[in-house]
Design an enzyme around this catalytic site. Structure first.
Site, PDB file in Angstrom:
ATOM      1  N   GLY A   1     -25.666  51.258   9.317  1.00  0.00           N
ATOM      2  CA  GLY A   1     -26.751  51.401   8.337  1.00  0.00           C
ATOM      3  C   GLY A   1     -26.516  52.595   7.452  1.00  0.00           C
ATOM      4  O   GLY A   1     -25.443  53.195   7.468  1.00  0.00           O
ATOM      5  N   ASN A   2     -27.507  52.946   6.664  1.00  0.00           N
ATOM      6  CA  ASN A   2     -27.412  54.174   5.859  1.00  0.00           C
ATOM      7  C   ASN A   2     -28.771  54.856   5.816  1.00  0.00           C
ATOM      8  O   ASN A   2     -29.759  54.313   6.322  1.00  0.00           O
ATOM      9  CB  ASN A   2     -26.859  53.874   4.459  1.00  0.00           C
ATOM     10  CG  ASN A   2     -27.766  52.950   3.679  1.00  0.00           C
ATOM     11  OD1 ASN A   2     -28.876  53.313   3.327  1.00  0.00           O
ATOM     12  ND2 ASN A   2     -27.302  51.725   3.420  1.00  0.00           N
ATOM     13  N   ARG A   3     -28.823  56.019   5.211  1.00  0.00           N
ATOM     14  CA  ARG A   3     -30.023  56.867   5.298  1.00  0.00           C
ATOM     15  C   ARG A   3     -31.071  56.591   4.226  1.00  0.00           C
ATOM     16  O   ARG A   3     -32.006  57.359   4.064  1.00  0.00           O
ATOM     17  CB  ARG A   3     -29.625  58.335   5.222  1.00  0.00           C
ATOM     18  CG  ARG A   3     -28.787  58.801   6.377  1.00  0.00           C
ATOM     19  CD  ARG A   3     -28.496  60.279   6.258  1.00  0.00           C
ATOM     20  NE  ARG A   3     -27.343  60.666   7.049  1.00  0.00           N
ATOM     21  CZ  ARG A   3     -27.373  60.868   8.354  1.00  0.00           C
ATOM     22  NH1 ARG A   3     -28.511  60.738   9.002  1.00  0.00           N
ATOM     23  NH2 ARG A   3     -26.276  61.205   8.996  1.00  0.00           N
TER      24      ARG A   3
ATOM     25  N   ALA B   1     -30.009  50.312  -1.224  1.00  0.00           N
ATOM     26  CA  ALA B   1     -28.703  50.869  -0.844  1.00  0.00           C
ATOM     27  C   ALA B   1     -28.041  49.837   0.070  1.00  0.00           C
ATOM     28  O   ALA B   1     -28.103  49.934   1.299  1.00  0.00           O
ATOM     29  CB  ALA B   1     -28.899  52.193  -0.124  1.00  0.00           C
TER      30      ALA B   1
END
Ligand code: CTP
Length: 401
Positions: free
Chosen positions: A207-209, A274
């Site tokens: 995943g990402n932030r 994102a």
């Protein structure tokens, strides 16, 4: 009804100032964000403390506060969707009619792009005076909206026209104004936001932030201007405020793609998500055990949702992409606009003064359009940045006509 609306109230020195705390309460109850500027004389009638508690914001009067911090009138004016000067005295009316700028309120008024409403409050003869009438006409011709004074008992003991409109009536005028100025009424808008999670096995993911806050704020802003908004939202705990927004929760890039395609006929599409660029080539059926010293996970590219939408873009459709850049903003943005068939790109500065964009409530954006024109904005809240982006869409749409 006033969700997401930033209303700046200017209080000038008349006895009717005592009714403004009630007006602030009514506006807040209706969902507005309220800030207050008071003239020096207004402080004789009502305290800044009361207004600060009710508006949940600092109340300002002078160009400098007690700690010598500069109260930036341009920033205050840029924040406002509407300025309401109530009560409006004959003195401030005369200043507005003639462009006098001797206090923070007047500097803010002169710096504003948004609509300005005034609720005059004067004594009987004063309200009827030729100068007052001609000044009211003059500021009306500038595009200001007058909320006429009402009849009744006046502070002098006389009875007649001159009482400031009641806070309830001012509030309903404000609500009506926003309802009839719904720029995106009848428009269908697709926004994607948040991160995507790409499964490795039943319990793990890549995943990402991203918090999704920027895209969510854009969704809220469009909805507050009457648009039918579909928000395809990746995994985040944040949600929009506006209850009219249709939220479609997704997890992976391919789910996000599938859902976005359902709304690909939208008038405006903003891809703020994102989206992961890569995903595991295959997802393990059961939890991967830690048997080996090194674990290799082969990744493959995800579908580029924005590019896919760009390929099938309709003639009148507006397609907006996001970019996270640290350098060469123009060069990268130009490429993105051409490769993905975009109208413009909103670039987030990766290392802004708030310490980064992910998870933060602040953002520093630049917008690059097809003609390589860059519009830079300073560091601001994501809500305000959303307003700037939506205003940009409004101006862009009208320049295309
Ligand atoms: N995007 C998308 N689908 C992807 C990846 C990105 O729709 N699989 C969209 C994002 O929502 C965003 C824009 O594409 O609007 C970002 O463009 P991208 O080319 O991915 O650039 P960056 O992520 O900024 O960086 P880089 O070009 O360095 O990969």
């Amino acid at each position: 009804m006033l969700q997401n609306k930033n209303i700046l109230i200017g209080i000038t020195g008349g006895i009717a100032a005592y009714k403004i705390p009630h007006l602030v309460r009514l506006l807040i109850k209706n969902g507005a964000n309220v800030k207050v500027i008071m003239s020096n004389y207004a402080r004789e009638f009502v305290t800044p403390q009361t207004l600060s508690v009710l508006s949940k914001n600092e109340v300002v009067t002078d160009f400098f506060d007690s700690n010598s911090n500069w109260n930036n009138h341009v920033k205050l004016a840029a924040w406002a969707d509407l300025i309401v000067i109530a009560p409006l005295t004959a003195n401030t009316l005369a200043k507005m009619a003639n462009g006098l700028c001797d206090n923070l309120l007047m500097a803010t008024y002169l710096s504003a792009n948004c609509k300005v409403m005034v609720a005059p409050a004067m004594d009987l003869e004063m309200y009827k005076h030729q100068t007052t009438l001609s000044n009211l006409k003059k500021i009306e011709s500038f595009g200001n909206i007058i909320i006429p004074a009402e009849s009744g008992e006046l502070a002098s003991g006389l009875s007649g026209e001159g009482r400031m409109a009641e806070p309830e009536n001012i509030t309903s005028t404000i609500i009506k104004y926003f309802e009839t100025n719904l720029t995106f009424s009848g428009k269908k808008i697709l926004i994607n936001a948040g991160p995507t999670y790409e499964a490795i096995d039943p319990v793990r993911f890549i995943g990402n932030r991203s918090s999704g806050k920027m895209g969510i704020a854009i969704a809220d802003e469009f909805a507050s201007l009457g648009a039918a908004v579909n928000l395809v939202l990746g995994p985040t705990q944040h949600l929009p405020k506006n209850k009219n927004i249709n939220i479609i929760k997704v997890e992976s890039a391919s789910e996000m793609h599938e859902q976005c395609l359902m709304f690909s006929d939208s008038d405006i599409i903003v891809c703020a998500a994102a989206v992961a660029d890569y995903k595991p080539e295959s997802i393990a059926d059961s939890k991967i055990k830690k048997e080996n010293e090194v674990l290799n996970i082969k990744l493959e590219k995800t579908v580029d949702i924005l590019s896919e939408l760009g390929k099938n873009k309709k003639q009148e459709q507006i397609l907006v992409g996001f970019a996270l850049e640290t350098e060469n903003l123009l060069e990268y943005a130009k490429k993105k606009i051409a490769n993905k068939n975009l109208d413009f790109v909103v670039a987030n500065l990766a290392n802004n003064q708030a310490g980064g964009v992910f998870g933060s409530d602040m953002n520093e954006i630049s917008i690059v359009n097809k003609d390589n024109k860059i519009t830079k904005f300073e560091l601001m809240t994501k809500e305000l940045a959303a307003k700037k982006i939506v205003n940009y869409v409004v101006e862009y749409t009208s320049s295309k006509k």
